[in-house]
Design a protein around this motif. Structure first.
Motif, PDB file in Angstrom:
ATOM      1  N   ILE A 204       0.833  -1.188   0.141  1.00  4.88           N
ATOM      2  CA  ILE A 204       0.043  -0.034   0.160  1.00  4.88           C
ATOM      3  C   ILE A 204       0.862   1.334  -0.014  1.00  4.88           C
ATOM      4  N   SER A 205       2.061   1.084   0.401  1.00 10.97           N
ATOM      5  CA  SER A 205       2.852   2.406   0.619  1.00 10.97           C
ATOM      6  C   SER A 205       3.143   3.308  -0.686  1.00 10.97           C
ATOM      7  N   PRO A 206       3.199   2.559  -1.791  1.00  9.43           N
ATOM      8  CA  PRO A 206       3.492   3.417  -2.893  1.00  9.43           C
ATOM      9  C   PRO A 206       1.957   4.319  -3.182  1.00  9.43           C
ATOM     10  N   LEU A 207       1.044   4.053  -2.986  1.00 10.48           N
ATOM     11  CA  LEU A 207      -0.190   4.564  -3.113  1.00 10.48           C
ATOM     12  C   LEU A 207      -0.017   6.129  -2.601  1.00 10.48           C
ATOM     13  N   PHE A 208       0.616   6.048  -1.496  1.00 11.73           N
ATOM     14  CA  PHE A 208       0.680   7.361  -0.782  1.00 11.73           C
ATOM     15  C   PHE A 208       1.382   8.430  -1.652  1.00 11.73           C
ATOM     16  N   GLU A 209       2.266   8.071  -2.688  1.00 12.26           N
ATOM     17  CA  GLU A 209       2.942   8.928  -3.369  1.00 12.26           C
ATOM     18  C   GLU A 209       2.582   8.719  -4.893  1.00 12.26           C
ATOM     19  N   LEU A 210       1.342   8.753  -5.400  1.00  6.88           N
ATOM     20  CA  LEU A 210       0.918   8.448  -6.574  1.00  6.88           C
ATOM     21  C   LEU A 210       1.104  10.012  -7.238  1.00  6.88           C
ATOM     22  N   THR A 211       1.620   9.959  -8.582  1.00 11.07           N
ATOM     23  CA  THR A 211       1.729  11.355  -9.073  1.00 11.07           C
ATOM     24  C   THR A 211       1.286  11.190 -10.547  1.00 11.07           C
ATOM     25  N   GLY A 212       1.248  12.329 -11.121  1.00  9.45           N
ATOM     26  CA  GLY A 212       0.761  12.340 -12.526  1.00  9.45           C
ATOM     27  C   GLY A 212      -0.486  13.402 -12.882  1.00  9.45           C
ATOM     28  N   SER A 213      -1.013  13.313 -14.193  1.00 10.73           N
ATOM     29  CA  SER A 213      -2.326  13.779 -14.149  1.00 10.73           C
ATOM     30  C   SER A 213      -3.468  12.952 -13.677  1.00 10.73           C
ATOM     31  N   ASN A 214      -4.596  13.354 -13.651  1.00  6.75           N
ATOM     32  CA  ASN A 214      -5.647  12.714 -13.074  1.00  6.75           C
ATOM     33  C   ASN A 214      -5.738  11.199 -13.851  1.00  6.75           C
ATOM     34  N   SER A 215      -5.963  11.252 -15.320  1.00  9.38           N
ATOM     35  CA  SER A 215      -5.826  10.153 -15.736  1.00  9.38           C
ATOM     36  C   SER A 215      -4.854   9.125 -15.706  1.00  9.38           C
ATOM     37  N   GLU A 216      -3.597   9.676 -15.637  1.00  4.28           N
ATOM     38  CA  GLU A 216      -2.552   8.810 -15.255  1.00  4.28           C
ATOM     39  C   GLU A 216      -2.573   8.140 -14.106  1.00  4.28           C
ATOM     40  N   LYS A 217      -3.186   8.814 -13.036  1.00  2.00           N
ATOM     41  CA  LYS A 217      -3.182   8.226 -11.794  1.00  2.00           C
ATOM     42  C   LYS A 217      -4.359   7.246 -11.646  1.00  2.00           C
TER      43      LYS A 217
END
Length: 453
Positions: free
Chosen positions: A236-249
């Motif tokens: 779950i840890s990587p989800l706290f640092e999700l980046t990019g545009s809305n569609s990319e996320k």
């Protein structure tokens, strides 16, 4: 100096503050009515049976309970009193509480009156709510919420409309740097499912909801304390640092949730919302997978409004709730709503000096009181001024001019009218513009024309 004061977490509002608050409320109300929402009010107190169990364990703890009238200990169990068992005692000595928010009382109202309501039912409320929280900057124990909710439709156009209202209001208030965060509880349920921890969904959302306050590492620590094993934390840890545009996320989350039908449904709902808001030119909407909203009744899209500069906590929040009226006996009625944190928005506008400068002009004109004939004539002309829908008054006593002019300045009066001996003889008025200092002798009709401009 008097030692009396207001209870912690509450405030008085002076006239100068009230005109600003009314400006804020009226701006919000204007957008609500433009989108077809109708006004509603519910009582300040509700039965505790209505309030408890709707906000999660933290919400229940923050409910203000009201002692029963009269001898509230009459029905209290002696053993519970001796044991100081507050959880058992509260049921015996308190039947009512101050409302924690406007949504649960609204759901109760809909369940009680659904036979008389045209569906979908769209209502707005601007009323105070109470929470037994620790007072701090931007957090009060008594504060106003400005809510808009739509019940009786599953359509995602309801969510789109609420995003538009947020966008409109903050533009109309000239508050820049606003971001509307959006997520979906189905996505959070999908994450728990992928982690093999569906039974710990509430534990997960309660912890994630604190991310902005305590940071990623502390959230992971809390999740560990709530029974999440190390492999789940790593996943779950990587989800706290999700980046990019809305569609990319959203695409990243599609991959993460590929084995969760519920999670993918949440992604699909957000994609639909973004499709419409993009077409409508809403640029402030941002997908944030860590947005959890710690209230148990949300089932779909959830919102939170933040300032990008971090100068204030959340200034708005809301979401979709499919089951809330069900707890009051009305099944199958879905709802979605948003709330404006009016007190925090007020503080932001004060700090940024965003309120219009003329709000504290409480008077259009003050009549100076010279006594006797002048006073009688002033009362006669005052009536004509008020009939022209202008705000006017006469100083109640014929005291020194300096004191009366000081009063005019304190009230922000735009003009002052003086009827002295010369004016009485000529049936005229001496009209003084308090901003420019210009003074001229005019008829009452001309005075009304000038002041009305």
């Amino acid at each position: 100096m008097s030692k009396v004061g207001t209870p912690k977490g509450t405030r008085d509002f002076s006239p100068s503050q009230m005109v600003k608050r009314n400006y804020l409320f009226n701006t919000i109300k204007k957008s609500f009515t433009q989108y077809g929402f109708m006004p509603l009010e519910t009582p300040s107190m509700e039965n505790l049976s209505v309030l408890t169990g709707k906000y999660g364990e933290e919400g229940d703890r923050l409910l203000f309970k009201i002692l029963n009238s009269g001898d509230y200990l009459k029905k209290a169990n002696d053993e519970d009193l001796k044991a100081k068992d507050s959880k058992k005692l509260i049921k015996q000595i308190s039947e009512k509480g101050l409302k924690y928010d406007l949504t649960v009382p609204f759901a109760r109202f809909v369940a009680q009156n659904h036979g008389q309501l045209a569906m979908p039912f769209k209502r707005f409320q601007i009323q105070p709510v109470w929470r037994a929280d620790r007072p701090q900057k931007g957090r009060y124990r008594e504060f106003f919420q400005c809510d808009a909710d739509s019940v009786g439709s599953d359509s995602l156009l309801c969510e789109v409309e609420l995003v538009q209202i947020y966008d409109d209001v903050f533009k109309n208030l000239n508050i820049e740097g606003v971001q509307i965060e959006i997520n979906n509880r189905k996505i959070l349920a999908g994450i728990a499912e992928v982690l093999g921890a569906s039974d710990k969904l509430v534990d997960m959302t309660v912890a994630i909801d604190k991310l902005d306050k305590i940071g990623k590492e502390k959230v992971l620590e809390e999740l560990k304390e709530r029974g999440f094993e190390q492999d789940k934390l790593e996943k779950i840890s990587p989800l706290f640092e999700l980046t990019g545009s809305n569609s990319e996320k959203l695409n990243s989350m599609k991959e993460f949730l590929k084995d969760s039908e519920t999670g993918l449904l949440g992604i699909s709902e957000l994609e639909t919302i973004f499709k419409y808001t993009d077409k409508l030119g809403v640029e402030t909407l941002n997908f944030d997978v860590t947005l959890a909203r710690g209230l148990d009744y949300y089932t779909g899209a959830i919102y939170e409004v933040k300032l990008l500069d971090g100068s204030m906590g959340s200034i708005g929040a809301g979401g979709r709730y499919d089951n809330l009226t069900g707890v009051f006996g009305l099944k199958g009625v879905s709802g979605v709503g948003i709330s404006f944190g009016a007190d925090r928005i007020f503080d932001v506008m004060e700090a940024r000096d965003l309120f219009p400068k003329n709000l504290e002009n409480f008077l259009d004109v003050l009549f100076i009181n010279f006594g006797d004939e002048s006073q009688d004539k002033s009362l006669e002309q005052l009536l004509k001024i008020r009939k022209a829908n202008l705000r006017a008054e006469i100083f109640p006593e014929p005291v020194k001019m300096k004191k009366q002019m000081k009063y005019a300045n304190a009230k922000g009066s735009r003009f002052v009218i003086m009827i002295g001996e010369d004016e009485l003889k000529e049936d005229m008025l001496a009209l003084k513009n308090m901003e420019t200092g210009d003074q001229e002798k005019v008829s009452i009709e001309r005075a009304i024309e000038i002041i009305s401009k």
